[in-house]
Design an enzyme around this catalytic site. Structure first.
Site, PDB file in Angstrom:
ATOM      1  N   HIS A 179       0.710  -1.278  -0.120  1.00 45.20           N
ATOM      2  CA  HIS A 179       0.045   0.062   0.151  1.00 45.20           C
ATOM      3  C   HIS A 179       0.924   1.230  -0.014  1.00 45.20           C
ATOM      4  CE1 HIS A 179      -3.331   2.442   0.662  1.00 45.20           C
ATOM      5  NE2 HIS A 179      -2.719   3.139   1.796  1.00 45.20           N
ATOM      6  N   ASP A 180       2.116   1.345   0.543  1.00 50.35           N
ATOM      7  CA  ASP A 180       2.827   2.313   0.648  1.00 50.35           C
ATOM      8  C   ASP A 180       4.440   2.079   0.254  1.00 50.35           C
ATOM      9  OD1 ASP A 180       3.710   5.020   1.261  1.00 50.35           O
ATOM     10  OD2 ASP A 180       3.965   4.482   3.353  1.00 50.35           O
ATOM     11  N   LEU A 181       4.493   1.725  -0.845  1.00 53.57           N
ATOM     12  CA  LEU A 181       5.865   1.444  -1.500  1.00 53.57           C
ATOM     13  C   LEU A 181       6.409   2.781  -1.919  1.00 53.57           C
ATOM     14  CD1 LEU A 181       7.664  -0.946  -2.485  1.00 53.57           C
ATOM     15  CD2 LEU A 181       6.656  -0.642  -4.855  1.00 53.57           C
ATOM     16  N   ASN A 185      10.765   2.366   2.607  1.00 54.55           N
ATOM     17  CA  ASN A 185      10.012   1.058   2.803  1.00 54.55           C
ATOM     18  C   ASN A 185      11.140  -0.290   1.976  1.00 54.55           C
ATOM     19  OD1 ASN A 185       8.602   1.666   4.873  1.00 54.55           O
ATOM     20  ND2 ASN A 185       6.876   2.024   3.399  1.00 54.55           N
ATOM     21  N   ARG A 220       3.956   5.485  -7.652  1.00 56.69           N
ATOM     22  CA  ARG A 220       4.147   5.923  -5.915  1.00 56.69           C
ATOM     23  C   ARG A 220       5.535   5.788  -5.490  1.00 56.69           C
ATOM     24  NH1 ARG A 220       0.372   6.399  -1.836  1.00 56.69           N
ATOM     25  NH2 ARG A 220       1.486   6.468   0.228  1.00 56.69           N
TER      26      ARG A 220
END
Length: 255
Positions: A179-181, A185, A220
């Protein structure tokens, strides 16, 4: 990394308003308090911390065979504007739908696929009527730093950029949605092996028709690199680096 996940190695513990699942092969004396930072602080087992939405704690645990395990303890916090009002409470819609249980299950699944990601150790959900709070304990990637920390100090070789792209492709090939690449991370260890972390709100997506999420994931990630480039005084990232990463992503045949 685990070769297979045996459901018998995970146990459930319920105490008052808390429900926990934990790896009983690593923790034979599990208690609910192990999901509190104060437990590890009193034991002198805190080895460090990091600041994000809240404090992430790094702890060392010695199992029944006196082997040391390095873990990460994280409390779930909301982001965005709503996080300023409702900091760490979520609507309860069944245990399996909680942030902690869902991430724990996804991490377990990725271990069966031998994907380079943290191993799930334990989670806790504290149920308060219509809402809940949650915590997750997972393994710490040894001798690793995130890409932002590394790129403030030195550039990466084309081989490493391609490896980053190829690693992300492996996750996508198996339907793992992050979800938050972003550049925080993605970790590199001291052998420059690539790992992905923080799968909060991640999902398993196996519909072969819907692949738009993969492109959105990569877009993203690119935006996160550009954000750091514009923010930091020194950050070794160029358009050519991105193209090299994408070359690794596109040519890779995942296993």
């Amino acid at each position: 990394m685990s070769q297979a996940i045996n459901s018998e190695q995970f146990s459930k513990l319920e105490q008052d308003k808390a429900t926990c699942f934990f790896n009983n092969t690593l923790i034979t004396n599990f208690t609910v308090e192990m999901l509190n930072p104060s437990y590890w602080q009193k034991a002198g087992a805190v080895t460090g911390s990091a600041q994000g939405r809240g404090t992430t704690w790094f702890v060392a645990y010695h199992d029944q065979n006196n082997r040391q395990h390095d873990w990460v303890l994280r409390h779930y916090y909301r982001g965005g504007l709503i996080g300023k009002i409702i900091r760490d409470s979520y609507w309860f819609n069944g245990l399996k739908n909680t942030r902690a249980a869902a991430e724990f299950a996804l991490l377990r699944h990725m271990q069966t696929l031998q994907l380079p990601s943290p191993e799930p150790i334990a989670y806790r959900v504290i149920h308060h009527g219509l809402t809940y709070q949650a915590d997750l304990l997972s393994s710490r990637i040894q001798h690793a730093e995130d890409l932002v920390a590394i790129l403030t100090k030195k550039p990466l070789t084309d081989e490493v950029w391609q490896r980053i792209g190829a690693t992300i492709k492996r996750f996508h090939h198996h339907g793992i949605y992050h979800h938050d690449l972003n550049s925080h991370n993605i970790l590199l260890d001291d052998k420059e092996q690539v790992f992905l972390i923080d799968f909060d709100r991640g999902e398993l997506r196996t519909n072969p028709v819907n692949t738009h999420w993969k492109q959105a994931n990569m877009a993203r990630l690119q935006r996160s690199f550009l954000k750091e480039l514009n923010k930091l005084a020194q950050f070794y990232f160029t358009e050519q680096n991105w193209q090299t990463l994408m070359a690794g992503y596109q040519k890779n045949t995942p296993k």
